[in-house]
Design a protein around this motif. Structure first.
Motif, PDB file in Angstrom:
ATOM      1  N   TYR A  53      -0.739  -0.207   2.848  1.00  0.00           N
ATOM      2  CA  TYR A  53      -0.463   1.077   2.205  1.00  0.00           C
ATOM      3  C   TYR A  53      -1.023   2.146   3.140  1.00  0.00           C
ATOM      4  CZ  TYR A  53       0.312  -1.391  -2.213  1.00  0.00           C
ATOM      5  OH  TYR A  53       0.775  -2.215  -3.199  1.00  0.00           O
ATOM      6  N   VAL A  73      -4.319   1.459   4.800  1.00  0.00           N
ATOM      7  CA  VAL A  73      -5.079   0.450   4.056  1.00  0.00           C
ATOM      8  C   VAL A  73      -4.325  -0.873   4.117  1.00  0.00           C
ATOM      9  CG1 VAL A  73      -6.012  -0.216   1.819  1.00  0.00           C
ATOM     10  CG2 VAL A  73      -5.880   2.206   2.441  1.00  0.00           C
ATOM     11  N   ALA A  78      -3.780  -4.128   2.449  1.00  0.00           N
ATOM     12  CA  ALA A  78      -4.065  -4.782   1.166  1.00  0.00           C
ATOM     13  C   ALA A  78      -4.149  -6.290   1.359  1.00  0.00           C
ATOM     14  CB  ALA A  78      -3.015  -4.421   0.138  1.00  0.00           C
ATOM     15  N   PRO A  94     -12.446 -11.674  -5.518  1.00  0.00           N
ATOM     16  CA  PRO A  94     -13.094 -10.548  -6.202  1.00  0.00           C
ATOM     17  C   PRO A  94     -12.129  -9.372  -6.380  1.00  0.00           C
ATOM     18  CG  PRO A  94     -13.769 -10.605  -3.903  1.00  0.00           C
ATOM     19  CD  PRO A  94     -12.890 -11.807  -4.125  1.00  0.00           C
ATOM     20  N   GLY A 137     -10.066  -6.223  -5.776  1.00  0.00           N
ATOM     21  CA  GLY A 137      -9.566  -5.622  -4.543  1.00  0.00           C
ATOM     22  C   GLY A 137      -9.261  -6.614  -3.437  1.00  0.00           C
ATOM     23  N   ALA A 138      -9.312  -7.914  -3.760  1.00  0.00           N
ATOM     24  CA  ALA A 138      -9.095  -8.925  -2.726  1.00  0.00           C
ATOM     25  C   ALA A 138      -7.649  -8.958  -2.258  1.00  0.00           C
ATOM     26  CB  ALA A 138      -9.502 -10.294  -3.253  1.00  0.00           C
ATOM     27  N   GLY A 139      -6.731  -8.568  -3.120  1.00  0.00           N
ATOM     28  CA  GLY A 139      -5.319  -8.622  -2.756  1.00  0.00           C
ATOM     29  C   GLY A 139      -4.528  -9.623  -3.587  1.00  0.00           C
ATOM     30  N   LYS A 140      -5.093 -10.064  -4.685  1.00  0.00           N
ATOM     31  CA  LYS A 140      -4.416 -11.060  -5.532  1.00  0.00           C
ATOM     32  C   LYS A 140      -3.163 -10.461  -6.162  1.00  0.00           C
ATOM     33  CE  LYS A 140      -8.003 -11.422  -8.241  1.00  0.00           C
ATOM     34  NZ  LYS A 140      -8.922 -10.431  -7.675  1.00  0.00           N
ATOM     35  N   SER A 141      -3.331  -9.318  -6.803  1.00  0.00           N
ATOM     36  CA  SER A 141      -2.176  -8.717  -7.487  1.00  0.00           C
ATOM     37  C   SER A 141      -1.102  -8.327  -6.488  1.00  0.00           C
ATOM     38  CB  SER A 141      -2.606  -7.471  -8.268  1.00  0.00           C
ATOM     39  OG  SER A 141      -3.518  -7.812  -9.266  1.00  0.00           O
ATOM     40  N   THR A 142      -1.531  -7.844  -5.331  1.00  0.00           N
ATOM     41  CA  THR A 142      -0.560  -7.467  -4.308  1.00  0.00           C
ATOM     42  C   THR A 142       0.277  -8.681  -3.914  1.00  0.00           C
ATOM     43  OG1 THR A 142      -2.115  -5.819  -3.515  1.00  0.00           O
ATOM     44  CG2 THR A 142      -0.336  -6.446  -2.017  1.00  0.00           C
ATOM     45  N   GLN A 191      -1.245  -7.688 -14.908  1.00  0.00           N
ATOM     46  CA  GLN A 191      -2.685  -7.583 -15.121  1.00  0.00           C
ATOM     47  C   GLN A 191      -3.026  -6.529 -16.169  1.00  0.00           C
ATOM     48  OE1 GLN A 191      -4.876  -7.034 -11.508  1.00  0.00           O
ATOM     49  NE2 GLN A 191      -6.750  -6.473 -12.530  1.00  0.00           N
ATOM     50  N   GLU A 211      -4.472 -12.407 -13.838  1.00  0.00           N
ATOM     51  CA  GLU A 211      -5.733 -12.372 -14.583  1.00  0.00           C
ATOM     52  C   GLU A 211      -5.497 -12.494 -16.081  1.00  0.00           C
ATOM     53  OE1 GLU A 211      -8.817 -10.473 -12.996  1.00  0.00           O
ATOM     54  OE2 GLU A 211      -7.893 -10.054 -11.066  1.00  0.00           O
ATOM     55  N   ASN A 234     -10.605 -13.827 -11.340  1.00  0.00           N
ATOM     56  CA  ASN A 234     -11.857 -13.711 -10.604  1.00  0.00           C
ATOM     57  C   ASN A 234     -12.981 -14.399 -11.351  1.00  0.00           C
ATOM     58  OD1 ASN A 234     -12.527 -11.717 -12.472  1.00  0.00           O
ATOM     59  ND2 ASN A 234     -11.917 -10.066 -11.085  1.00  0.00           N
TER      60      ASN A 234
HETATM   61  N1  LIG Z   1      -0.424   1.447  -4.447  1.00  0.00           N
HETATM   62  C1  LIG Z   1      -1.491   1.283  -3.663  1.00  0.00           C
HETATM   63  N2  LIG Z   1      -1.817   2.241  -2.779  1.00  0.00           N
HETATM   64  C2  LIG Z   1      -2.891   2.088  -1.962  1.00  0.00           C
HETATM   65  N3  LIG Z   1      -3.687   1.017  -1.962  1.00  0.00           N
HETATM   66  C3  LIG Z   1      -3.430   0.028  -2.816  1.00  0.00           C
HETATM   67  C4  LIG Z   1      -2.312   0.105  -3.726  1.00  0.00           C
HETATM   68  N4  LIG Z   1      -2.299  -1.026  -4.466  1.00  0.00           N
HETATM   69  C5  LIG Z   1      -3.343  -1.765  -4.045  1.00  0.00           C
HETATM   70  N5  LIG Z   1      -4.025  -1.146  -3.067  1.00  0.00           N
HETATM   71  C6  LIG Z   1      -5.214  -1.664  -2.351  1.00  0.00           C
HETATM   72  O1  LIG Z   1      -4.951  -2.978  -1.939  1.00  0.00           O
HETATM   73  C7  LIG Z   1      -6.087  -3.804  -2.100  1.00  0.00           C
HETATM   74  C8  LIG Z   1      -5.734  -5.036  -2.910  1.00  0.00           C
HETATM   75  O2  LIG Z   1      -5.434  -4.647  -4.237  1.00  0.00           O
HETATM   76  P1  LIG Z   1      -5.037  -5.698  -5.352  1.00  0.00           P
HETATM   77  O3  LIG Z   1      -4.630  -4.929  -6.559  1.00  0.00           O
HETATM   78  O4  LIG Z   1      -4.059  -6.653  -4.802  1.00  0.00           O
HETATM   79  O5  LIG Z   1      -6.412  -6.425  -5.635  1.00  0.00           O
HETATM   80  P2  LIG Z   1      -6.750  -7.574  -6.669  1.00  0.00           P
HETATM   81  O6  LIG Z   1      -7.189  -8.748  -5.897  1.00  0.00           O
HETATM   82  O7  LIG Z   1      -5.632  -7.770  -7.614  1.00  0.00           O
HETATM   83  O8  LIG Z   1      -8.007  -6.959  -7.406  1.00  0.00           O
HETATM   84  P3  LIG Z   1      -8.410  -6.989  -8.959  1.00  0.00           P
HETATM   85  O9  LIG Z   1      -9.220  -8.203  -9.186  1.00  0.00           O
HETATM   86  O10 LIG Z   1      -9.266  -5.766  -9.098  1.00  0.00           O
HETATM   87  O11 LIG Z   1      -7.166  -6.916  -9.759  1.00  0.00           O
HETATM   88  C9  LIG Z   1      -7.155  -2.925  -2.724  1.00  0.00           C
HETATM   89  O12 LIG Z   1      -8.010  -2.504  -1.699  1.00  0.00           O
HETATM   90  C10 LIG Z   1      -6.404  -1.761  -3.278  1.00  0.00           C
HETATM   91  O13 LIG Z   1      -7.191  -0.601  -3.218  1.00  0.00           O
END
Ligand SMILES: Nc1ncnc2c1ncn2[C@@H]1O[C@H](COP(=O)(O)OP(=O)(O)OP(=O)(O)O)[C@@H](O)[C@H]1O
Ligand SMILES: [Mg+2]
Lengths: 261, 325
Positions: free
Chosen positions: B16, B19, B21, B40, B42-47, B86, B163, B195
C-alpha cells in the motif's frame, strides 16, 4: 452472468435499501416531509415579496420555485446517494457483498434504483403540495412523467459522482465536506431560486455552464408555460444530461475500479 | 489422503503505497484440511486472505483456488468459496434471516432451497429464536454466529474465516471450534486466521506462522513443535553471588546436552534433548556460579515456543478489537 442472476441480485440489494429505510422511522418521516415543508412553504413565502413577477415570467414565485425545488431534490438525493455505500465500505459489509459472485455493478445499480424511486416519490409530493397552493403543471400528467424522466436522467450522473466520492474518500467527514462544497454552489449558481435574466453577468456565465440550470430550464416551462416552450428546452437538457452522465459514469467507474477491482 | 490441492499461492505480495503488507507469501492448502495462519496484529493475515478471496488484487504473485486464478477467474472463484470477515460485517437494520435471504439471492440460490438452507443454518449456529430481530439487538457473539452462518450459506467448498473467535467468550469460542470441526467432517476445506496460539493448536491440521508480512514457518502444530527439538526447562533463579544469570547461561552453553538458552526476567529458559541428562549438569553449574534455583518447570514444547523461535518475540496477545456499534 445471466440476465436472471442480475435481476435477482439487483432486486435483493434494492430491497435491502427499502427495508433499511422502513426501519429508520425518523429518516422515513423526514424523507416525506422534507421536500414539502422545507422548500415550498417557508422558502416560497419568504422570497415571494422580494421578487418581481415580471422578471419571473411566472404567475407567482411559488410556481416559479416549483421547478427549482424539484431539481434541488434530485440534486440532494443524487449527491447523497452514495453515502450508504460509504458506510458499507467502512463497516466491511461491502467487502462481504464483493466476496459473493455478483456482478460488480449490481450494488451500484441497486443504489441508483432506490435513490431514483425515492426521488420520484418526493417529486410527486412536491408537486402535490404545489397543487394545494394552486400551482398545477400546465402540461398535465404527461408533463409530470417527463419531469420524472428528466430527474432520473440527471440522477444517474449525480449518483455516479456520489458513489465515486464514497469509494475514494478516506472518511465520511470528507464525504460530507465535499458534498456541501458541491451542492451549495450548484444550487445558488443556477436558476433554481432566481431567473437567469436578473443575475449579474458573471453569475449568468457560471449558471450557464451548470447542468442544473439546463435541467431547471426544461422543468420550469413544463410547469408554467406549456409544451411549445418546453419541448426545445427538454431536448437541449436531454443532450446535456447524456453528456453529463457519460462523464460522471466514466469517472465513477474509474473510482470504483480503483477501490474494488 | 490429503493430497488434492485446494489452494496454491505463489510469492504473493501486496504493498500500500510504501507500506509492505505482505511479501513473498507462498503456501499450499490441501483439500479437506483446516489450514491456519497464525500471527500478531498487523502481520498480514487478513491481507493474504483478502487476496485469496479475490477482493484484493495482489501487487505481485498469483494464487489459484481449486485451480482457478483469483484475478482472472475471480467471479468463478467467488462462487466456490464462503467468507467470514474479521469485522462483524452486519447491517444493523436487517434481521438475521434477512441477511441470509439477501446472501441467498447474491449466490443465486433458488428461493425454496435458500429458505430451507437458512433454517438449517440458523439451527446450526443456534440463532433460530433471534432470527427475526434486527441485528442491532444482537450481542457480539450472536453477530459472530450470524457472520458464520452467512459464510456457510453458499455451501462452499472452501470456507475462509478471518479470526473467527476474536473477542468471544470461552463458551462461544468452544462452540465455534466445534462447528469448524463439524464442517471439516463434511469435507469442507477451511482456511482461518488467528492470533490465538491455543486456537491454532487445537484446530489446525497445518499452519503457517506469519510475522511482518512474511511466512516464518509452516507445518502441522506437532511438526513445528518437534522441529524445535527438545523439551523446555524454565528455571526461576535467585542471584546470590556477583554473577548474573547471563553468566550461568554462558557457562551452560558449552554443554552438549543443552540445545538453546534464553534469559528471562527471573531466570533461564533452557531447551534440552533429554531433561534427565541435562538436569544434573544444570544443577552443577548453578552451584558453581552461585545461583540459587528457586523453581524448575518442565514442559513439552508449546506453540508459543515455536512462535518465539521463529519470530524472535512472543505473540502479542489478541487484544479484542471490539466493534463500537
Ligand atoms: N488499506 C490499507 N492501506 C494501508 N495499509 C494497510 C491497508 N490494509 C492493511 N494495511 C497494512 O498492512 C499490514 C497487514 O495488515 P493485515 O490487516 O493484513 O494484518 P492482520 O494480520 O490481519 O492483523 P490483525 O490481527 O490485526 O487483523 C498492516 O501493517 C496494515 O497497517
Ligand atoms: Mg486481520
Amino acid at each position: 452472468m445471466t440476465y436472471q442472476h442480475l435481476t435477482q441480485e439487483v432486486m435483493a440489494l434494492t430491497m435491502r435499501w427499502v427495508r433499511r429505510l422502513s426501519r429508520e422511522k425518523f429518516s422515513m418521516l423526514f424523507t416525506l416531509i422534507q421536500p414539502m415543508l422545507f422548500w415550498l412553504i417557508f422558502f416560497g413565502n419568504l422570497f415571494q415579496r422580494a421578487t418581481d413577477a415580471q422578471a419571473l415570467q411566472a404567475p407567482n414565485y411559488m410556481s416559479f420555485l416549483a421547478a427549482g425545488v424539484v431539481v434541488m431534490t434530485v440534486l440532494n438525493n443524487g449527491l447523497a446517494g452514495g453515502v450508504d455505500l460509504l458506510f458499507d465500505k467502512e463497516n466491511g459489509f461491502l467487502e462481504r457483498l464483493m466476496s459473493t459472485p455478483i456482478h460488480r455493478t449490481s450494488v451500484i445499480l441497486s443504489r441508483y434504483l432506490f435513490v431514483t424511486c425515492i426521488t420520484s416519490l418526493q417529486i410527486l409530493v412536491i408537486l402535490a403540495v404545489a397543487f394545494l397552493f394552486g400551482v398545477t403543471p400546465i402540461t398535465g400528467l404527461l408533463g409530470i412523467a417527463v419531469i420524472l424522466l428528466i430527474g432520473m436522467l440527471f440522477g444517474i450522473g449525480l449518483t455516479a459522482i456520489s458513489m465515486a466520492m464514497a469509494f475514494s474518500v478516506k472518511s465520511h467527514g470528507d464525504f460530507f465536506s465535499v458534498l456541501g462544497f458541491l451542492s451549495l454552489p450548484m444550487i445558488f449558481l443556477s436558476s433554481a431560486l432566481v431567473p437567469l435574466s436578473v443575475m449579474p453577468g458573471w453569475m449568468h456565465m457560471i449558471a450557464f455552464l451548470n447542468p442544473m440550470t439546463w435541467v431547471i430550464e426544461a422543468v420550469r416551462p413544463l410547469i408554467i408555460t406549456g409544451w411549445a416552450a418546453a419541448l426545445p428546452q427538454v431536448a437541449t437538457a436531454t443532450i446535456i444530461l447524456l453528456i453529463f452522465d457519460a462523464l460522471c459514469l466514466y469517472g465513477g467507474s474509474k473510482a470504483f475500479q480503483r477501490a474494488i477491482g | 489422503m490429503n493430497s488434492v490441492i485446494a489452494i496454491e499461492a505463489t510469492s504473493l505480495g501486496k504493498t500500500y503505497g510504501h507500506v509492505t503488507a505482505i511479501q513473498d507469501i507462498s503456501l499450499t492448502v490441501h483439500k479437506g484440511e483446516i489450514f491456519g495462519m497464525l500471527g500478531p496484529n498487523g502481520a498480514g493475515k487478513s491481507t493474504t486472505l483478502r487476496i485469496l478471496i479475490t477482493i484484493l488484487p495482489p501487487t505481485s504473485g498469483t494464487a489459484t483456488i481449486l485451480g482457478h486464478d483469483t484475478v482472472k477467474e475471480a467471479e468463478h472463484v467467488r462462487s466456490l468459496i464462503g467468507y467470514v470477515p474479521q469485522e462483524r460485517a452486519i447491517d444493523r437494520f436487517l434481521t438475521g434471516r434477512e441477511h441470509l435471504l439477501l446472501l441467498g439471492d447474491l449466490y443465486h440460490l433458488p428461493k425454496a432451497e435458500a429458505k430451507q438452507r437458512i433454517n438449517q443454518l440458523l439451527q446450526l449456529v443456534d440463532l433460530e429464536e433471534h432470527a427475526d430481530r434486527p441485528a442491532k439487538t444482537y450481542s457480539g457473539g450472536m453477530k459472530r454466529k450470524l457472520d458464520i452462518a452467512c459464510g456457510l450459506l453458499p455451501n462452499p467448498e472452501i470456507l475462509f474465516l478471518d479470526e473467527p473467535t476474536l473477542g468471544l467468550d470461552v463458551q462461544s469460542r468452544l462452540r465455534i471450534w466445534a462447528y469448524v470441526r463439524q464442517l471439516k467432517e463434511q469435507g469442507i476445506t477451511i482456511v482461518m486466521t488467528t492470533n490465538y496460539l491455543e486456537e491454532a493448536e487445537q484446530l489446525c491440521d497445518r499452519l503457517v506462522i506469519i510475522d511482518e508480512g512474511q511466512i516464518r514457518a509452516l507445518g502441522s502444530p506437532n511438526e513445528l513443535k518437534t522441529a524445535l527439538g527438545g523439551d523446555s526447562l524454565s528455571l526461576t533463579l535467585k542471584q546470590v553471588g556477583e554473577h548474573d544469570f547471563q553468566h550461568m547461561s554462558n557457562e551452560l552453553e558449552s554443554f552438549a546436552c543443552i540445545r538453546h538458552i534464553q534469559t528471562t526476567a527471573n531466570g533461564l529458559d533452557i531447551r534440552v534433548d533429554s531433561p534427565e541428562k541435562a538436569l544434573p549438569t544444570i544443577l552443577d553449574v548453578a552451584n558453581k556460579v552461585n545461583c540459587r534455583i528457586e523453581g524448575i518447570e518442565y514442559h513439552r514444547p508449546r506453540l508459543d515456543d515455536v512462535f518465539i523461535a521463529h519470530t524472535g518475540h512472543a505473540i502479542k496477545g489478541g487484544v479484542p478489537d471490539e466493534v463500537t456499534e
